[in-house]
Design a protein around this motif. Structure first.
Motif, short mmCIF file in Angstrom:
data_model
loop_
_atom_site.label_atom_id
_atom_site.label_comp_id
_atom_site.label_asym_id
_atom_site.label_seq_id
_atom_site.Cartn_x
_atom_site.Cartn_y
_atom_site.Cartn_z
N THR A 186 -7.56 3.90 5.98
CA THR A 186 -7.95 4.93 5.03
C THR A 186 -6.85 5.08 4.01
O THR A 186 -5.70 5.38 4.36
N LEU A 187 -7.17 4.84 2.73
CA LEU A 187 -6.20 5.00 1.66
C LEU A 187 -6.23 6.43 1.14
O LEU A 187 -7.29 7.04 1.02
N HIS A 188 -5.05 6.95 0.83
CA HIS A 188 -4.91 8.30 0.27
C HIS A 188 -4.25 8.21 -1.09
O HIS A 188 -3.45 7.30 -1.36
N GLN A 189 -4.58 9.17 -1.94
CA GLN A 189 -4.01 9.20 -3.28
C GLN A 189 -2.73 10.01 -3.36
O GLN A 189 -2.10 10.11 -4.42
N ASP A 190 -2.33 10.61 -2.25
CA ASP A 190 -1.07 11.35 -2.20
C ASP A 190 -0.57 11.35 -0.75
O ASP A 190 -1.16 10.70 0.13
N PHE A 191 0.51 12.11 -0.50
CA PHE A 191 1.09 12.18 0.84
C PHE A 191 0.85 13.54 1.49
O PHE A 191 1.62 13.98 2.34
N LEU B 37 0.85 -1.18 0.00
CA LEU B 37 0.00 0.00 0.00
C LEU B 37 0.89 1.24 0.00
O LEU B 37 1.81 1.34 0.81
N PRO B 38 0.64 2.20 -0.89
CA PRO B 38 1.54 3.36 -0.97
C PRO B 38 1.29 4.41 0.10
O PRO B 38 2.23 4.88 0.74
N SER B 39 0.05 4.81 0.30
CA SER B 39 -0.26 5.90 1.22
C SER B 39 -1.53 5.56 1.98
O SER B 39 -2.63 5.64 1.42
N ALA B 40 -1.39 5.15 3.23
CA ALA B 40 -2.54 4.75 4.03
C ALA B 40 -2.28 5.03 5.49
O ALA B 40 -1.14 5.00 5.95
N LEU B 41 -3.37 5.26 6.22
CA LEU B 41 -3.31 5.54 7.65
C LEU B 41 -4.38 4.71 8.36
O LEU B 41 -5.41 4.38 7.77
N ALA B 42 -4.13 4.40 9.63
CA ALA B 42 -5.13 3.70 10.44
C ALA B 42 -4.86 3.99 11.91
O ALA B 42 -3.71 3.96 12.35
N PRO B 43 -5.91 4.28 12.68
CA PRO B 43 -5.71 4.39 14.14
C PRO B 43 -5.23 3.06 14.68
O PRO B 43 -5.71 2.00 14.27
N LEU B 44 -4.26 3.08 15.58
CA LEU B 44 -3.74 1.85 16.15
C LEU B 44 -4.64 1.44 17.31
O LEU B 44 -4.78 2.19 18.29
N PRO B 45 -5.26 0.24 17.24
CA PRO B 45 -6.20 -0.17 18.29
C PRO B 45 -5.48 -0.70 19.53
O PRO B 45 -5.35 -1.91 19.74
N LEU B 46 -5.01 0.20 20.36
CA LEU B 46 -4.28 -0.19 21.56
C LEU B 46 -5.22 -0.80 22.59
O LEU B 46 -6.35 -0.35 22.77
N ALA B 47 -4.74 -1.82 23.29
CA ALA B 47 -5.54 -2.45 24.35
C ALA B 47 -5.80 -1.47 25.48
O ALA B 47 -6.87 -1.47 26.09
N ALA B 48 -4.81 -0.62 25.77
CA ALA B 48 -4.97 0.43 26.78
C ALA B 48 -4.66 1.75 26.09
O ALA B 48 -3.50 2.18 26.04
#
Length: 306
Positions: free
Chosen positions: A156-161, A59-70
């Motif tokens: 979430t995929l993005h088409q740029d940075f 995947l070139p440009s993507a973000l995701a919240p990290l699902p932390l246990a705490a």
């Protein structure tokens, strides 16, 4: 600075857990002791495993919240790649970004990411961690120690940075040039609707569907062989099963697609194939002679990524 004071150390450290390399030793006495043991499936046991592999490999440009246990009091986001291929960044508001595609790594990507998170929890706002190195001392943890194991990533995929630059950042010729260089090499990529961890990718000369599968390689290859022998391995007219690559312990089948069709047009064929694949995975018993031949043929179309 308040955000820095409120950060907490991740819970879940367990030095007695077995090492994921399969040695049978405790992690602290094996890979956790500093040996550069290659953990072939670093994200095993996490529902986010296919998402993390996709972010790491293609995947070139993507973000995701990290699902932390705490969860921490500041947001933590995992990204495909950060400026300079950094391992982590702390923005001025205290929010944390972790990079998947980094310049160097150890034999355990899961431990690298957890290390980068630990660094970010005490780093000054506005700082970046270029690489994860041996200078980060302390008890070794892994993502499995700090994440909600049952939670997939909300990608979430993005088409740029463009997200590299905070909204309140000042424009500069250097920043603009950096963004232009990064954006120029992005291959158009879209998630396939209704199918987990499957992505349409346009390489410029061909279009592909790349699909990160969570099953063991033996189970998946047997199911694909059954479909191949039955003439049901393709996604429809104008498609071809190109092969598969191994990435961090998972198999990623790849299909060549008709480049003239829009990415969204592949959702229905992919969903139909997913149904056929689930049925093939549920079948038990030995493969037939034709299915064994099909499996041997498919095995010749596999490569391993490191």
């Amino acid at each position: 600075m308040a955000a820095k004071k409120n950060r907490e150390k991740p819970a879940g450290e367990n030095p007695r857990r077995p090492c994921p390399c399969g040695s049978g030793k405790r992690y602290k006495a094996c890979h956790g002791a500093g040996d550069d043991v290659i953990v072939t499936r670093p994200f095993a046991g996490l529902a986010a495993e296919p998402d993390l592999v996709a972010m790491r490999e293609f995947l070139p440009s993507a973000l995701a919240p990290l699902p932390l246990a705490a969860p921490l009091e500041v947001p933590v986001t995992v990204a495909t790649v950060l400026p300079g291929a950094s391992a982590a960044m702390v923005r001025q508001d205290g929010s944390i970004l972790l990079g998947m595609q980094v310049q160097t790594r150890s034999g355990d990507l899961s431990a690298d990411l957890a290390k980068a998170l630990r660094w970010a929890q005490t780093a000054e706002p506005g700082s970046a961690l270029p690489v994860v190195g041996p200078g980060l001392a302390g008890e070794v943890t892994r993502l499995q120690d700090v994440l909600d194991a049952a939670a997939p990533l909300d990608l979430t995929l993005h088409q740029d940075f463009g997200w590299w630059i905070p909204e309140d950042a000042e424009d500069s010729a250097e920043v603009t040039a950096t963004l232009e260089r990064a954006n120029s090499v992005i291959m158009p990529t879209e998630a396939v609707d209704g199918v987990r961890a499957a992505y349409w990718v346009d390489t410029g000369s061909k279009a592909h569907l790349r699909w990160v599968r969570p099953e063991s390689e033996d189970a998946l290859m047997a199911a694909l062989a059954r479909l191949h022998a039955a003439g049901e391995l393709e996604l429809g007219e104008g498609t071809r099963y190109a092969g598969a690559f191994r990435a961090h312990g998972l198999l990623v089948p790849v299909w060549d697609l008709d480049r003239e069709m829009h990415a969204k047009e592949w959702a229905a064929p992919a969903q139909a194939f997913a149904t056929r694949l689930d049925q093939a995975l549920a079948r038990t018993g030995d493969l037939s002679t034709a299915e064994r031949s099909a499996r041997d043929a498919l095995a010749g179309k596999q490569v391993t990524l490191r």
